[in-house]
Design a protein around this motif. Structure first.
Motif, PDB file in Angstrom:
ATOM      1  N   PHE A 193       0.839  -1.201   0.000  1.00 47.17           N
ATOM      2  CA  PHE A 193       0.000   0.000   0.000  1.00 47.17           C
ATOM      3  C   PHE A 193       0.873   1.249   0.000  1.00 47.17           C
ATOM      4  O   PHE A 193       0.557   2.238  -0.650  1.00 47.17           O
ATOM      5  N   GLN A 194       1.972   1.209   0.763  1.00 44.35           N
ATOM      6  CA  GLN A 194       2.857   2.377   0.881  1.00 44.35           C
ATOM      7  C   GLN A 194       4.144   2.080   0.113  1.00 44.35           C
ATOM      8  O   GLN A 194       5.049   1.457   0.638  1.00 44.35           O
ATOM      9  N   ASN A 195       4.204   2.531  -1.160  1.00 44.43           N
ATOM     10  CA  ASN A 195       5.406   2.156  -1.903  1.00 44.43           C
ATOM     11  C   ASN A 195       6.437   3.272  -2.050  1.00 44.43           C
ATOM     12  O   ASN A 195       7.362   3.167  -2.832  1.00 44.43           O
ATOM     13  N   SER A 196       6.296   4.340  -1.235  1.00 45.97           N
ATOM     14  CA  SER A 196       7.370   5.341  -1.257  1.00 45.97           C
ATOM     15  C   SER A 196       8.490   4.984  -0.267  1.00 45.97           C
ATOM     16  O   SER A 196       9.510   5.663  -0.215  1.00 45.97           O
ATOM     17  N   VAL A 197       8.297   3.930   0.538  1.00 47.52           N
ATOM     18  CA  VAL A 197       9.422   3.406   1.326  1.00 47.52           C
ATOM     19  C   VAL A 197       9.629   1.943   0.931  1.00 47.52           C
ATOM     20  O   VAL A 197       8.666   1.242   0.650  1.00 47.52           O
ATOM     21  N   SER A 198      10.885   1.516   0.896  1.00 49.27           N
ATOM     22  CA  SER A 198      11.096   0.131   0.476  1.00 49.27           C
ATOM     23  C   SER A 198      11.224  -0.775   1.699  1.00 49.27           C
ATOM     24  O   SER A 198      11.822  -0.405   2.715  1.00 49.27           O
ATOM     25  N   LYS A 199      10.635  -1.938   1.566  1.00 48.32           N
ATOM     26  CA  LYS A 199      10.641  -2.919   2.655  1.00 48.32           C
ATOM     27  C   LYS A 199      12.074  -3.279   3.044  1.00 48.32           C
ATOM     28  O   LYS A 199      12.405  -3.406   4.216  1.00 48.32           O
ATOM     29  N   ARG A 200      12.909  -3.390   2.008  1.00 50.64           N
ATOM     30  CA  ARG A 200      14.291  -3.781   2.253  1.00 50.64           C
ATOM     31  C   ARG A 200      15.008  -2.751   3.139  1.00 50.64           C
ATOM     32  O   ARG A 200      15.707  -3.098   4.084  1.00 50.64           O
ATOM     33  N   GLN A 201      14.793  -1.469   2.799  1.00 56.57           N
ATOM     34  CA  GLN A 201      15.439  -0.402   3.592  1.00 56.57           C
ATOM     35  C   GLN A 201      14.973  -0.420   5.041  1.00 56.57           C
ATOM     36  O   GLN A 201      15.777  -0.323   5.970  1.00 56.57           O
ATOM     37  N   ILE A 202      13.662  -0.526   5.223  1.00 56.80           N
ATOM     38  CA  ILE A 202      13.124  -0.484   6.589  1.00 56.80           C
ATOM     39  C   ILE A 202      13.597  -1.707   7.373  1.00 56.80           C
ATOM     40  O   ILE A 202      13.927  -1.617   8.558  1.00 56.80           O
ATOM     41  N   GLN A 203      13.647  -2.858   6.685  1.00 55.36           N
ATOM     42  CA  GLN A 203      14.129  -4.056   7.378  1.00 55.36           C
ATOM     43  C   GLN A 203      15.589  -3.911   7.787  1.00 55.36           C
ATOM     44  O   GLN A 203      15.996  -4.383   8.842  1.00 55.36           O
ATOM     45  N   GLN A 204      16.345  -3.226   6.941  1.00 55.63           N
ATOM     46  CA  GLN A 204      17.744  -2.974   7.299  1.00 55.63           C
ATOM     47  C   GLN A 204      17.820  -2.062   8.528  1.00 55.63           C
ATOM     48  O   GLN A 204      18.640  -2.269   9.414  1.00 55.63           O
ATOM     49  N   LEU A 205      16.929  -1.073   8.580  1.00 58.84           N
ATOM     50  CA  LEU A 205      16.904  -0.176   9.741  1.00 58.84           C
ATOM     51  C   LEU A 205      16.529  -0.930  11.014  1.00 58.84           C
ATOM     52  O   LEU A 205      16.987  -0.586  12.103  1.00 58.84           O
ATOM     53  N   ALA A 206      15.704  -1.980  10.859  1.00 62.97           N
ATOM     54  CA  ALA A 206      15.282  -2.753  12.032  1.00 62.97           C
ATOM     55  C   ALA A 206      16.441  -3.529  12.637  1.00 62.97           C
ATOM     56  O   ALA A 206      16.344  -4.051  13.744  1.00 62.97           O
ATOM     57  N   GLU A 207      17.574  -3.586  11.913  1.00 66.17           N
ATOM     58  CA  GLU A 207      18.758  -4.248  12.481  1.00 66.17           C
ATOM     59  C   GLU A 207      19.529  -3.331  13.420  1.00 66.17           C
ATOM     60  O   GLU A 207      20.444  -3.755  14.112  1.00 66.17           O
ATOM     61  N   MET A 208      19.168  -2.024  13.410  1.00 66.28           N
ATOM     62  CA  MET A 208      19.592  -1.087  14.460  1.00 66.28           C
ATOM     63  C   MET A 208      21.045  -0.611  14.427  1.00 66.28           C
ATOM     64  O   MET A 208      21.485   0.012  15.388  1.00 66.28           O
ATOM     65  N   ALA A 209      21.769  -0.856  13.344  1.00 66.95           N
ATOM     66  CA  ALA A 209      23.161  -0.377  13.301  1.00 66.95           C
ATOM     67  C   ALA A 209      23.190   1.150  13.391  1.00 66.95           C
ATOM     68  O   ALA A 209      24.100   1.726  13.995  1.00 66.95           O
ATOM     69  N   TRP A 210      22.204   1.826  12.824  1.00 64.00           N
ATOM     70  CA  TRP A 210      22.149   3.301  12.832  1.00 64.00           C
ATOM     71  C   TRP A 210      22.053   3.856  14.248  1.00 64.00           C
ATOM     72  O   TRP A 210      22.525   4.955  14.527  1.00 64.00           O
ATOM     73  N   LEU A 211      21.424   3.075  15.153  1.00 64.23           N
ATOM     74  CA  LEU A 211      21.293   3.547  16.538  1.00 64.23           C
ATOM     75  C   LEU A 211      22.662   3.661  17.201  1.00 64.23           C
ATOM     76  O   LEU A 211      22.927   4.581  17.966  1.00 64.23           O
ATOM     77  N   GLU A 212      23.531   2.726  16.899  1.00 60.95           N
ATOM     78  CA  GLU A 212      24.873   2.754  17.478  1.00 60.95           C
ATOM     79  C   GLU A 212      25.641   3.980  16.996  1.00 60.95           C
ATOM     80  O   GLU A 212      26.453   4.533  17.724  1.00 60.95           O
ATOM     81  N   GLY A 213      25.373   4.407  15.767  1.00 62.17           N
ATOM     82  CA  GLY A 213      26.066   5.578  15.232  1.00 62.17           C
ATOM     83  C   GLY A 213      25.334   6.885  15.505  1.00 62.17           C
ATOM     84  O   GLY A 213      25.708   7.925  14.960  1.00 62.17           O
ATOM     85  N   ALA A 214      24.277   6.840  16.340  1.00 62.22           N
ATOM     86  CA  ALA A 214      23.452   8.024  16.658  1.00 62.22           C
ATOM     87  C   ALA A 214      22.946   8.738  15.399  1.00 62.22           C
ATOM     88  O   ALA A 214      22.925   9.964  15.321  1.00 62.22           O
ATOM     89  N   TYR A 215      22.542   7.963  14.403  1.00 62.19           N
ATOM     90  CA  TYR A 215      21.882   8.531  13.221  1.00 62.19           C
ATOM     91  C   TYR A 215      20.430   8.851  13.547  1.00 62.19           C
ATOM     92  O   TYR A 215      19.843   8.255  14.460  1.00 62.19           O
TER      93      TYR A 215
END
Ligand code: ADP
Ligand code: MG
Length: 248
Positions: A79-101
């Motif tokens: 339904f929401q195709n302006s965000v990609s599932k792959r990108q969001i799933q990568q964010l769910a791995e939380m590496a960005w949190l460690e880098g304070a992104y």
């Protein structure tokens, strides 16, 4: 006191209440399966650790203040195709949190900004992080009453203690210059220490308007955008498409 009760009590005194509760069952299992002493000890410690992790997770989930419980599995990427599932799933791995992104979800009402923010927040809680969710008008209230309200003080302490702050509905209502200054103080304090997920229905060109001051706006955006992933979400409102009717 028999030996079993004595060991149970010792475990309790060591604050290992799950191990204490399960000790008898574990010993029965050990006998039944012929476990070595080390295997038995390992099973006992594993029970304590698992239970602790789960009670910690539930405690953090409650402290996060999420407005609803929706996960990435509940999100319809078709339904929401302006965000990609792959990108969001990568964010769910939380590496960005460690880098304070930071992450920003921008777009009109109903496109799933809060849903994705909460879903990533829940993924962070599951991964062991402390999360704090607040809507901007509520946060401004807390900041304004920090010195006179115990609740505001407590909420802000929880916010500063979090690894991830979710700031929802930025820009729904204009704020005064004094409020914008308080908000800037907070963003500045979080900058490079704590990740922020921000949702807004306003494009950046409109931020100056609701923050009431172009200098504060520039300074705030500068800090927020320094390390940031931006999602410009478009499309129809999920709420309107899936409107619930009183009539069948
Ligand atoms: P926004 O914050 O952008 O206004 P929300 O995230 O609050 O929108 O979404 C509104 C409602 O629609 C919520 O109940 C949310 O779970 C649901 N929703 C929005 N987009 C989706 C989607 N792509 N898949 C499943 N549910 C969605
Ligand atoms: Mg929202």
């Amino acid at each position: 006191m028999n030996l079993l009760s004595s060991v149970q009590e010792q475990l309790c005194r060591l604050s290992m209440k799950h191990a204490s509760k399960e000790l008898e069952g574990i010993l029965e299992n050990a006998q039944h399966h012929d476990w070595t002493p080390l295997q038995t000890l390992q099973a006992l410690l594993a029970i304590e650790l698992e239970n602790r992790q789960d009670s910690g997770r539930l405690r953090r989930l409650k402290a996060a203040n999420f407005p609803f419980h929706k996960t990435l599995e509940d999100f319809d990427f078709g339904f929401q195709n302006s965000v990609s599932k792959r990108q969001i799933q990568q964010l769910a791995e939380m590496a960005w949190l460690e880098g304070a992104y930071n992450i920003m979800f921008l777009g009109p009402p109903g496109v799933g900004k809060t849903h994705l923010a909460v879903a990533l927040g829940i993924a962070a809680v599951n991964a062991g992080y402390r999360v704090y969710f607040t809507q901007m008008d509520q946060l401004v209230q807390f900041l304004k009453t920090e010195t006179i309200s115990r609740r505001s003080k407590q909420q802000l302490r929880a916010l500063y203690n979090a690894n991830l702050v979710i700031l929802d509905e930025v820009g729904f209502q204009p704020i005064s210059r004094q409020e914008a200054n308080l908000l800037f103080g907070l963003i500045n304090r979080l900058y490079q220490q704590t990740s922020v997920i921000l949702t807004s229905n306003k494009g950046f060109e409109e931020w100056g308007e609701f923050l009431g001051d172009p200098v504060i706006t520039a300074a705030m955006l500068d800090r927020l955008m320094h390390k940031c992933e931006l999602f410009n979400m478009t499309g129809d409102s999920y709420r309107l498409k899936h409107r619930e009717s009183i009539f069948q």
